[in-house]
Enzyme design. Structure first.
Site, mmCIF file in Angstrom:
data_model
loop_
_atom_site.group_PDB
_atom_site.id
_atom_site.type_symbol
_atom_site.label_atom_id
_atom_site.label_comp_id
_atom_site.label_asym_id
_atom_site.label_seq_id
_atom_site.Cartn_x
_atom_site.Cartn_y
_atom_site.Cartn_z
ATOM 1 N N TYR A 162 24.631 -7.555 13.767
ATOM 2 C CA TYR A 162 23.262 -7.633 13.251
ATOM 3 C C TYR A 162 22.261 -7.334 14.363
ATOM 4 C CZ TYR A 162 19.736 -9.331 9.932
ATOM 5 O OH TYR A 162 18.681 -9.440 9.047
ATOM 6 N N TYR A 170 17.101 -1.228 7.396
ATOM 7 C CA TYR A 170 17.150 -2.687 7.415
ATOM 8 C C TYR A 170 17.192 -3.182 5.980
ATOM 9 C CZ TYR A 170 15.715 -7.532 8.177
ATOM 10 O OH TYR A 170 15.660 -8.905 8.194
#
Length: 385
Positions: free
Chosen positions: A290, A340
């Site tokens: 991430y 994203y």
């Protein structure tokens, strides 16, 4: 100890295009991604009988089920905490199918995060602030970039980490993204001159160290391992999954700990994950970490045990995350290069790597690691052939 190891598999993935202005509602994005996942798995949407969503998603399970024509949902769940809960969606789905609560569970994230609500903007209209943020928000630390910059600067102070090493994460992701037709930065590689001249958002974080605010959706279908071979695609098994909140009550970042460069949540999730899967960091072939801000990739790699504490900067700068490196990472471009979608696109890329269908395919990839946001709380997965 009874675990979920190899009891569930991902049987389908679907995505919309990723953009800055989808021109569609979040519901339509969710439907399109789900239909793509069903086509990928070779099933009708009516086969879905379970759903797991982020509690932040604008689309609820009943609205999506009604639109898809699903007759009955036998399992309904959701996870909180934004990006930190990304892998939790698949863990919940795996629990449901492994225990017979559902046969096919849909996990998704749909958002207009650029044309709608932009998470990266500071909340300046909040009148009352409670909890842990009351101790820093009144002093101007309000946006995610400002929060993470504090941790990044501390890592630099303690270990000599440099801005160039943070930038190496970005450059790696952008190089992968430039070869990924789905990526927002497809055919748009980044140069060091461009990186060095980019605007400082919150020192030491620059523009290109930040994830891409994006519109789009990702959907993932999970079924029990015993029936996974009945679907169109090669099944990708959930070898292990783990979540952790740590000992603190803060969300995303906690400054009031002994060492700001350490995520106790990632360390605890990692210990559980490796134990469940029965493997260690050295056995992982490819990783999706991430990367809502590039400095956190370095810290996550340390906390999950891929590299010793304080040594991630030189390791990443050496090219360890690139093609042919020790740990090819964020091979679709990650959140700073592809899009994203709150981490769900990291899971779909992990699936492609195991299937052998990634545009930046790692040869003979059999074990794929995925991490969610390494704030408070977090979650992680290991997927396998």
């Amino acid at each position: 100890m009874e675990t979920l190891r190899d009891k569930a598999a991902i049987i389908g993935i679907g995505e919309t295009d990723f953009s800055t202005n989808s021109g569609r509602t979040e519901l339509k994005l969710a439907v399109q991604a789900t239909l793509a996942a069903c086509e990928d798995a070779g099933i009708e949407p009516t086969a879905i009988d379970g759903m797991v969503r982020y509690d932040m998603d604008e689309v609820d399970q009943l609205a999506l089920a009604t639109t898809l024509g699903v007759a009955n949902l036998r399992f309904i769940a959701e996870t909180g905490y934004g990006g930190g809960g990304a892998c939790t969606t698949v863990i919940l789905a795996a629990m449901a199918v492994a225990t017979g609560q559902a046969d096919v569970v849909l996990c998704w994230r749909s958002l207009n995060e650029y044309s709608g609500r932009r998470f990266g903007q500071p909340q300046t209209d909040v009148i009352r602030v409670g909890g842990e943020p009351q101790f820093h928000r009144p002093y101007g630390i309000m946006s995610p970039a400002q929060l993470i910059a504090m941790m990044a600067r501390r890592h630099m102070f303690q270990y000599g980490t440099t801005s160039r090493q943070f930038g190496s994460v970005t450059m790696n992701s952008r190089a992968y993204a430039s070869n990924n037709p789905r990526a927002r930065f497809y055919k748009r590689p980044l140069t060091w001159d461009e990186y060095d001249l980019s605007r400082v958002i919150a020192d030491p974080i620059r523009t290109y160290d930040c994830c891409l605010e994006s519109d789009g959706a990702v959907a993932i279908l999970v079924s029990r391992a015993q029936s996974a071979g009945d679907f169109r695609q090669q099944p990708v098994y959930v070898m292990g999954g783990a979540c952790s909140s740590g000992r603190t009550g803060a969300t995303m970042v906690n400054f009031y700990v002994k060492d700001m460069t350490v995520s106790e949540e990632c360390q605890a999730a990692g210990e559980q994950l490796w134990r469940i899967a029965g493997v260690g960091p050295k056995e992982i072939d490819v990783a999706q970490v991430y990367d809502h801000f590039s400095p956190l990739v370095l810290m996550a790699l340390e906390d999950y045990g891929f590299v010793k504490k304080g040594e991630s900067g030189p390791w990443v700068e050496s090219g360890a995350l690139g093609p042919g490196g020790d740990l090819p990472t964020n091979t679709a471009g990650g959140l700073v290069g592809e899009a994203y979608i709150h981490g769900m696109n990291l899971i779909s890329e992990a699936v492609r790597q195991i299937r052998g269908t990634s545009p930046n395919q790692v040869a003979n990839a059999e074990l794929s690691f995925v991490s969610a946001g390494n704030g408070v709380p977090t979650s992680a997965l290991i997927l396998r052939k």
